[in-house]
Design a protein around this motif. Structure first.
Motif, PDB file in Angstrom:
ATOM      1  N   PRO A 179     -19.308 -13.490  14.568  1.00 39.39           N
ATOM      2  CA  PRO A 179     -19.288 -12.416  15.569  1.00 39.39           C
ATOM      3  C   PRO A 179     -20.313 -11.312  15.271  1.00 39.39           C
ATOM      4  O   PRO A 179     -20.793 -10.668  16.208  1.00 39.39           O
ATOM      5  CB  PRO A 179     -17.867 -11.840  15.468  1.00 39.39           C
ATOM      6  N   ALA A 180     -20.654 -11.105  14.022  1.00 41.19           N
ATOM      7  CA  ALA A 180     -21.605 -10.037  13.683  1.00 41.19           C
ATOM      8  C   ALA A 180     -23.040 -10.543  13.739  1.00 41.19           C
ATOM      9  O   ALA A 180     -23.850 -10.069  14.535  1.00 41.19           O
ATOM     10  CB  ALA A 180     -21.289  -9.478  12.300  1.00 41.19           C
ATOM     11  N   ARG A 182     -24.190 -13.574  14.499  1.00 40.09           N
ATOM     12  CA  ARG A 182     -24.379 -14.609  15.517  1.00 40.09           C
ATOM     13  C   ARG A 182     -25.033 -15.868  14.945  1.00 40.09           C
ATOM     14  O   ARG A 182     -25.421 -16.753  15.688  1.00 40.09           O
ATOM     15  CB  ARG A 182     -25.148 -14.080  16.743  1.00 40.09           C
ATOM     16  N   HIS A 243     -15.692 -13.174   7.347  1.00 45.57           N
ATOM     17  CA  HIS A 243     -15.606 -13.625   8.740  1.00 45.57           C
ATOM     18  C   HIS A 243     -14.801 -14.912   8.893  1.00 45.57           C
ATOM     19  O   HIS A 243     -14.259 -15.183   9.955  1.00 45.57           O
ATOM     20  CB  HIS A 243     -17.007 -13.835   9.312  1.00 45.57           C
TER      21      HIS A 243
ATOM     22  N   ILE B 197     -17.675   2.408  10.908  1.00 48.47           N
ATOM     23  CA  ILE B 197     -18.944   3.070  10.638  1.00 48.47           C
ATOM     24  C   ILE B 197     -19.548   3.427  12.000  1.00 48.47           C
ATOM     25  O   ILE B 197     -19.700   2.554  12.857  1.00 48.47           O
ATOM     26  CB  ILE B 197     -19.864   2.165   9.803  1.00 48.47           C
ATOM     27  N   GLU B 693     -14.967  -4.460  14.688  1.00 49.51           N
ATOM     28  CA  GLU B 693     -15.565  -3.611  13.669  1.00 49.51           C
ATOM     29  C   GLU B 693     -14.615  -3.390  12.496  1.00 49.51           C
ATOM     30  O   GLU B 693     -13.425  -3.125  12.689  1.00 49.51           O
ATOM     31  CB  GLU B 693     -15.941  -2.254  14.278  1.00 49.51           C
ATOM     32  N   TYR B 711     -21.322  -6.204   9.722  1.00 46.29           N
ATOM     33  CA  TYR B 711     -20.552  -5.232  10.506  1.00 46.29           C
ATOM     34  C   TYR B 711     -20.767  -5.590  11.974  1.00 46.29           C
ATOM     35  O   TYR B 711     -21.888  -5.526  12.482  1.00 46.29           O
ATOM     36  CB  TYR B 711     -21.018  -3.808  10.220  1.00 46.29           C
ATOM     37  N   CYS B 712     -19.702  -5.958  12.612  1.00 45.70           N
ATOM     38  CA  CYS B 712     -19.852  -6.542  13.951  1.00 45.70           C
ATOM     39  C   CYS B 712     -19.912  -5.456  15.021  1.00 45.70           C
ATOM     40  O   CYS B 712     -18.912  -4.790  15.290  1.00 45.70           O
ATOM     41  CB  CYS B 712     -18.702  -7.497  14.226  1.00 45.70           C
ATOM     42  N   MET B 713     -21.084  -5.296  15.606  1.00 49.16           N
ATOM     43  CA  MET B 713     -21.247  -4.340  16.697  1.00 49.16           C
ATOM     44  C   MET B 713     -20.955  -5.030  18.023  1.00 49.16           C
ATOM     45  O   MET B 713     -21.419  -6.148  18.268  1.00 49.16           O
ATOM     46  CB  MET B 713     -22.686  -3.821  16.720  1.00 49.16           C
ATOM     47  N   PRO B 714     -20.205  -4.362  18.893  1.00 54.43           N
ATOM     48  CA  PRO B 714     -19.956  -4.942  20.211  1.00 54.43           C
ATOM     49  C   PRO B 714     -21.267  -5.156  20.968  1.00 54.43           C
ATOM     50  O   PRO B 714     -22.168  -4.318  20.907  1.00 54.43           O
ATOM     51  CB  PRO B 714     -19.109  -3.871  20.911  1.00 54.43           C
TER      52      PRO B 714
ATOM     53  N   ILE C 135     -28.527  -3.855  21.105  1.00 54.06           N
ATOM     54  CA  ILE C 135     -27.255  -3.170  20.888  1.00 54.06           C
ATOM     55  C   ILE C 135     -27.324  -1.757  21.460  1.00 54.06           C
ATOM     56  O   ILE C 135     -28.279  -1.021  21.202  1.00 54.06           O
ATOM     57  CB  ILE C 135     -26.909  -3.131  19.388  1.00 54.06           C
ATOM     58  N   ARG C 137     -24.789   1.687  21.793  1.00 54.21           N
ATOM     59  CA  ARG C 137     -23.526   2.237  21.311  1.00 54.21           C
ATOM     60  C   ARG C 137     -22.890   3.172  22.339  1.00 54.21           C
ATOM     61  O   ARG C 137     -21.740   3.570  22.175  1.00 54.21           O
ATOM     62  CB  ARG C 137     -23.785   2.995  20.001  1.00 54.21           C
ATOM     63  N   TYR C 141     -22.255  -1.127  27.916  1.00 54.82           N
ATOM     64  CA  TYR C 141     -23.064  -2.136  28.603  1.00 54.82           C
ATOM     65  C   TYR C 141     -22.786  -2.259  30.100  1.00 54.82           C
ATOM     66  O   TYR C 141     -23.561  -2.872  30.825  1.00 54.82           O
ATOM     67  CB  TYR C 141     -22.923  -3.528  27.946  1.00 54.82           C
TER      68      TYR C 141
END
Lengths: 265, 788, 163
Positions: A179-180, A182, A243, B197, B693, B711-714, C135, C137, C141
């Protein structure tokens, strides 16, 4: 980044001689792994040999029933190439799922294969499709080429020039992305060629890409998603991180294999 | 009414420069003869420093200076500070450990600043930083929140035995305990509010510049609160004085709380600029942001809810360990206390509440405000325990909440935890959200999912928050080191256009547009003729900056107050011009009119007269410029209901959000387009916390999630489109009737998502609900089923 | 040993001698003062630095300036045909509130423009998938996706896109 000297040869010979003559020279293909590595000062080559000026390393062609892809062909080119799409659509799909659009515009098949990141997609394809890696010195079967995490049969100074992939009867790739990052947590390529079924798994193994022989056997009996999913893969040789645990990766190998089989039909 | 005034979705005035690549972020600025700083950071979570050998670095190419904590001390530069003094329940003031600008003899987290190299180029600075040799005496580290106070844990600061910074309480313990004794049912949950974070997309940066001619300092910095930075740097840290320090926070690429704190890097750039007699620039890379920006959340909580036989809430008892990291950052103490404990009544009549919170030091990065700052942690506890209680009682989640809501006729409503809610209509919000999310037909959709082998769940979150923290006298009595008013200055130009100087700071919120809309509505000047000036201590009146969804409620109100003064003075000028009595002048839509006549003059004509006072009242000063400071009488209390619907693939644990509905009451809405955008962004951060996250340190304090690789960002594909709407009960105590919208999504979304996921999987779990964890929860619940 | 880099940036030829370790994004920002291209991460993931090299979107933080020698580079500053105008993608971002702090915006726009070069009529899902390498923040989106779809409509309606 540490300082280095930069070279852009226009032929494979020139590149090979640069690699041989410099103290600690590194090839840069698409740079999508190397440049971040350099930025983090995790590597300190004296020289960078940029292959992007070597025209002979680019392009896609058929040689009989074998698809031949030049080492400097980008993921985006593989994904969009009509020849690839017609010969091995699964490979085009796989290339279309590597990284993101910008990475695909730069990253190359030769670079990915030479780097052999344990979570990269191409190694699973090469192994399942029974590909041959052609270098400046020799031809190496995929079975012999990938020797462990970030490790290949390449000798110092040896450059991958093309990848030869025999056209399979059918093939498909299913990936479960981290998920982070990819990258693949588990990526499974299933291919059938000449009645033989090969299943290769990336992302999951402690030693990098491997063939899931138990799933291959199950599919030889019955080529069905259910048969793949029913295989209980051992977590023992699976890698583990925040993960995905080894158990989860082992489970996902069966699940992704079953999805690849379903996509084969 | 003007079509660009309050209530209009006009496009943003600030957008053009960003769209064409002409924004001016700190790293875009280069000063003549500038040098570059690179920091040497600790690779250890906890170590003594036996010595630092800077000789090799000093002789490296391009190096101008290599500076350490000793050099700071020699120059009399003090430590960084926490801005709010909390007292423990025994009356003791909080235990404040050293927060050195550069480490003295101990490093306390991975990334801790040990030395700085200043060089001609950035590459040279970084090359030389590697040559600084630090002799570390590596020690065991204290990392985990829940066990930090246990005996035998490594100690972070000698001032704080057992790593306890403070042991704080709020509410009536005896009354709460009594409520539990009389309870028909008690629901108990354990909660981990995962550490986050902030990850504003612009990494922090700073340029310090000392002018030997004027003896003035200038600091360009990525700050949400430049005046507070100036105050702290001069009055507490000891660099220069307020009158010869200028702090400029130009375009800032997002803050989310992480740019409130006054950090070592900007302090060092200022100080070093005098040492090397040239400007010093530092731009953080993302890895540095991960290590050394303030982090958010990180609570471990046990909560109990007492209920009667009808499902009415009787009492709430909460114990929390809050990790504050290695240092008490600027808002590090108020975030888990007064921004957190005061909201435990939620939207409910909850007669007895007792909150006990132990703030613990650990060998991790400092923890400070992050979007919502304390309030998301509260909403998560209240809305998760409400959901679990409803399930345990066999009641519909919506009905359970409805039964406990504070009713519209109960405002102002005094909660048992200090606050007085100003206004609201919670049942109306819930009804709207239920309708928009097709809540009634959910069972059908669940059946359809089950037919496909998927799990489906729906979750509600009825949150309350408090914005625009105030009034100053009250927060001062609770330990605040500053007041939390805001300032505005309105300057008419002779040609009738307007400059507005605000003490608030925009880093994405759209102040340049919404504040101009206020001017349009209140003074009749088209928003296009209004320029908002912010982020420069030399231009704007002193202001407290932007955080806590305060800018419109407090800063916007200051603008209204200044506008009232403009109208008052303009009325005098207009009366003179129109040869009428002041008492007969009415002001509306930008025109002063003699009541009952068609004799009128525009505010632009009045402004011209004020600057070219040829025909002008004898006893009146020329000019048309007014300032106001606004100190609110209370917080504002936005509230809302968010409803999340998920579908889960039990084979992989992957959760897909299939529907997300948000209905919020923000009081009066100035720009609906911008408000919706704020809600979208908040939801994304809330969903990020709930599903992706997680800041992870290993047992030795190494940061495992030190980049976007871990660190998983949307990302865009993680979301559906959001359905958002607002209801409106105006805030009764500020002149705009506004309540604040910046943090709502981040507060509301996590419990909505987790209530949906736990509804789908039929078992409880902690955030973040990553595929791995969801799969593991399903395995633990029914191994045989999930393995199929 | 410095390398000589000559390329066309936003229609103008430029030449510089730079250290081989100079990234394209550093070259644009520091050598040419084109600060619209941003750096938001160091792992080639955030996409704040996306520019077009020979018409394709790439991450300027993951390409050496030397590697871009001889190419044509388009940055956010050169996207609109002239400084007074907005490219339809820029206009759509403004009209749909597809930006807040603005930091990710240049890269987001350059990436989205490249999407429409491949796919003039993308679905919402295709837009979301294409933006994997960018990305944001601030916006969640939602409005970025809306903006890209809106821009696609505008550009299909226009016989010639600005680029």
């Amino acid at each position: 980044m540490y300082a280095f000297d930069y070279h852009k040869p226009s032929s494979v010979e020139e590149a090979a001689s640069l690699l041989a003559s410099k103290e600690d020279a590194t090839v840069v293909a698409g740079g999508q792994t190397l440049i971040p590595t350099l930025k983090h000062r995790l590597a300190q080559p004296t020289d960078l040999v940029d292959l992007s000026g070597v025209a002979e390393l680019k392009g896609v062609k058929m040689d009989g029933d074998t698809l031949v892809i030049g080492a400097m062909t980008t993921h985006a080119e593989v994904a969009a190439d009509a020849t690839v799409r017609s010969a091995i659509p699964a490979l085009a799909d796989l290339a279309d799922g590597i990284g993101d659009a910008q990475v695909r515009n730069c990253g190359t098949i030769g670079g990915s294969v030479s780097n052999n990141d344990p979570a990269a997609d191409y190694p699973a394809a090469l192994l399942a499709l029974g590909a041959t890696v052609v270098t400046t010195n020799r031809s190496i079967s995929a079975d012999d080429f990938f020797t462990g995490m970030f490790d290949t049969a390449l000798e110092p100074g040896e450059i991958v020039t093309e990848i030869r992939l025999p056209k399979p009867a059918r093939a498909a790739y299913a990936k479960f992305p981290n998920p982070a990052s990819r990258y693949a947590i588990v990526g499974v390529m299933v291919a059938e060629s000449g009645g033989q079924i090969r299943v290769a798994v990336t992302g999951a193994g402690q030693d990098g890409v491997f063939r899931a022989t138990d799933i291959e056997q199950a599919l030889s009996g019955a080529f069905s998603a259910e048969a793949a999913k029913a295989v209980k893969v051992s977590p023992e040789t699976m890698s583990a991180d925040i993960h995905a645990s080894a158990d989860y990766r082992a489970h996902l190998v069966s699940v992704m294999a079953s999805r690849a089989v379903a996509a084969c039909s | 009414m003007a079509d660009d005034g309050i209530g209009a979705s006009i496009t943003r005035k600030e957008d053009r420069r960003f769209l064409v690549g002409r924004g001016t972020y700190t790293d875009d600025i280069n000063r003549p003869h500038q040098t570059y700083a690179a920091f040497v950071r600790s690779p250890h979570a906890h170590a003594g420093i036996r010595g630092i050998d800077t000789s090799a670095a000093e002789s490296a190419p391009g190096v101008l200076a290599v500076l350490t904590g000793k050099d700071l001390a020699d120059d009399g530069i003090g430590d960084l500070i926490c801005g709010w003094l909390i007292h423990s329940r025994d009356g003791e003031p909080m235990k404040v450990g050293e927060y050195a600008v550069l480490a003295k003899d101990t490093v306390r987290f991975v990334g801790h600043h040990v030395a700085v190299v200043v060089a001609e180029t950035l590459a040279e600075a970084r090359d030389a930083a590697e040559l600084v040799e630090v002799d570390y005496d590596v020690r065991p580290a204290c990392i985990a929140t829940a066990t930090a106070t246990a005996n035998g844990q490594p100690q972070v600061h000698p001032e704080a035995p057992n790593n306890r910074a403070f042991d704080w309480e709020l509410g009536d313990k005896a009354a709460t305990d009594a409520a539990f004794e009389n309870a028909h049912h008690v629901t108990k949950i354990d909660i981990v509010n995962n550490r986050l974070i902030p990850n504003a997309m612009e990494p922090r940066a700073a340029i310090g510049e000392y002018d030997f001619g004027t003896e003035d300092y200038t600091l360009y910095t990525t700050s949400q609160n430049p005046h507070v930075a100036r105050l702290v740097l001069t009055a507490f840290v000891g660099i220069g004085a307020e009158h010869n320090m200028r702090v400029i926070a130009p375009d800032v690429g997002g803050g989310f709380g992480s740019k409130i704190n006054i950090y070592p890097e900007e302090t060092v750039c200022l100080w070093a600029s005098k040492k090397v007699s040239r400007p010093v620039k530092w731009t953080g890379d993302r890895s540095e942001s991960f290590m050394a920006d303030t982090h958010g959340r990180d609570h471990v909580t046990t909560a109990e809810l007492a209920l009667d036989a009808d499902g009415k809430m009787l009492g709430l008892r909460v114990h929390t360990f809050a990790n504050i990291g290695a240092h008490l950052a600027l808002f590090g103490s108020v975030t888990p206390t007064y921004l957190h404990g005061t909201l435990f009544s939620g939207q409910y009549v909850l007669p007895a509440i007792y909150v006990n919170l132990e703030a613990v030091y650990t060998h991790t990065a400092p923890v400070d405000a992050y979007r919502g700052a304390g309030r998301p942690e509260t909403a998560y506890i209240v809305e998760r325990i409400a959901e679990v209680a409803a399930r345990e009682l066999g009641m519909d989640s919506a009905e359970f909440r409805r039964r406990n809501f504070i009713q519209p006729d109960q405002f102002p409503y005094q909660t048992p935890v200090a606050l007085t809610y100003d206004s609201g209509d919670y049942p109306a919000i819930l009804d709207r959200a239920l309708a928009m999310s097709d809540y009634d037909t959910f069972p059908q959709r669940r059946a359809e999912s089950e037919a496909k082998g998927k799990l489906r769940g729906i979750g509600l979150s009825c949150y309350i928050e408090a914005c625009g923290i105030a009034p100053s006298a009250v927060i001062g009595s609770l330990g605040a080191g500053v007041g939390l008013w805001e300032s505005a200055k309105i300057r008419f130009n002779a040609t009738g256009n307007v400059l507005v100087y605000t003490g608030a700071h925009s880093h994405g919120q759209g102040h340049e547009t919404t504040f101009a809309q206020i001017i349009s509505s209140h003074l009749g000047i088209p928003a296009d003729h209004v320029e908002i000036v912010h982020g420069d201590t030399e231009k704007t009146p002193m202001g407290m900056g932007t955080y806590g969804s305060r800018s419109l409620a407090v800063g916007g109100s200051a603008i209204v107050k200044a506008a009232e003064k403009i109208v008052a003075k303009g009325t005098k000028i207009a009366a003179h011009l129109l040869e009428a009595s002041e008492a007969d002048i009415e002001f509306k839509d930008g025109a002063f009119t003699v009541a009952g006549t068609d004799r009128s003059t525009t505010i632009q004509e009045v402004a011209f007269a004020a600057y070219v006072p040829h025909n002008y009242p004898e006893d009146l000063e020329p000019g048309l410029e007014e300032s106001a400071f606004y100190d609110p009488g209370n917080f504002t209390y936005p509230a809302g209901t968010h409803i999340c619907e998920v579908e889960i693939d039990p084979d992989t644990g992957v959760v897909e959000i299939v529907n997300f509905t948000a209905v919020d009451d923000f009081g009066t809405v100035v720009n609906p387009m911008i408000v919706e955008g704020q809600v979208h962004g908040g939801i994304a951060q809330g969903v990020g916390q709930a599903m992706m996250e997680n800041c992870v340190y290993d047992d030795d304090g190494a940061l495992i999630t030190g980049s976007y690789m871990d660190y998983c960002m949307p990302r865009a594909q993680d979301f559906p489109g959001f359905k958002v709407a607002t209801t409106e009960t105006p805030c009764p105590h500020n002149p705009l009737g506004v309540k604040g919208c910046g943090e709502a999504g981040a507060i509301a979304a996590p419990p909505a998502v987790m209530n949906a996921i736990t509804d789908a999987i039929g078992t409880d779990m902690q955030m973040p609900a990553t595929p791995l964890r969801v799969w593991q929860a399903l395995q633990a619940k029914a191994p045989a089923m999930a393995a199929e | 040993m410095a390398v000589s880099v000559s390329l066309n940036v936003n229609g103008k030829s430029v030449s510089r001698e730079v250290e081989p370790r100079t990234l394209l994004v550093e070259f644009l920002r520091e050598e040419l003062g084109l600060t619209g291209t941003h750096v938001g991460c160091d792992t080639s993931q955030c996409g704040a630095c996306v520019v077009h090299v020979d018409g394709k979107s790439v991450k300027a933080c993951t390409m050496l300036a030397a590697q871009a020698n001889g190419t044509s580079v388009l940055t956010i500053e050169g996207l609109a045909p002239n400084p007074e105008d907005l490219h339809p993608m820029q206009a759509a971002f403004r009209d749909n509130h597809g930006l807040q702090c603005g930091f990710c915006t240049p890269g987001m726009i350059m990436s989205a423009v490249d999407l429409l070069q491949h796919n003039a009529d993308p679905s919402e899902q295709e837009v979301r998938e294409w933006l994997e390498g960018n990305i944001c923040r601030c916006t969640g989106y939602h409005n970025i996706v809306k903006a890209v779809l809106d821009a696609a409509g505008r550009m299909r309606g226009q016989p010639q896109a600005a680029e």
